[in-house]
Motif scaffolding. Structure first.
Motif: not given
Length: 129
Positions: A58-66, A71-75, A104-108
């Motif tokens: 769960v901790t790793a998933a939260k980190l990947r989500m963050r 990255q979306v914000a930067v883009n 590449e990252r559909p979750a966010p």
């Protein structure tokens, strides 16, 4: 050998014959056995080990989500800047980057889309109240 030890040995150690020395040896043995039992119990505690694995995942998933959200914000910031300078080219490049990012990252993107739909529904309900 001292007067308090016998000539018999156990595990390579001379066995003490003095009552106080025997008590100390028994206390050391009990402590060692206690540590061994605790270590075996920890290994056998499947539930605790499973909970620890889930917590780590769960901790790793939260980190990947963050990271994905960042990255979306930067883009989005980059796209806004480019859009002001070269509107048509910037729009084409931004759309290509967004499609690539979503693949590449559909979750966010799923989370962001869900939040937009939720906000639209809340706004719609408030407008009709």
């Amino acid at each position: 050998m001292t007067a308090t030890e016998s000539k018999n040995s156990h595990n390579g150690h001379a066995t003490p014959t003095d009552p106080e020395a025997l008590r100390q040896e028994i206390a050391r043995t009990r402590a060692g056995l206690g540590e061994t039992v605790e270590a075996l119990a920890a290994r056998a505690d499947v539930k605790a080990r499973a909970q620890e694995a889930v917590s780590t995942s769960v901790t790793a998933a939260k980190l990947r989500m963050r990271e994905g959200v960042e990255q979306v914000a930067v883009n989005a910031a980059y796209a806004g800047r480019e859009l002001r300078i070269h509107p048509r080219k910037a729009l084409e490049r931004s759309l290509q980057r967004m499609v690539h990012s979503a693949r590449e990252r559909p979750a966010p993107w799923v989370v962001a889309s869900g939040l937009l739909v939720l906000m639209a529904l809340i706004g719609y309900r408030k407008g009709h109240e």
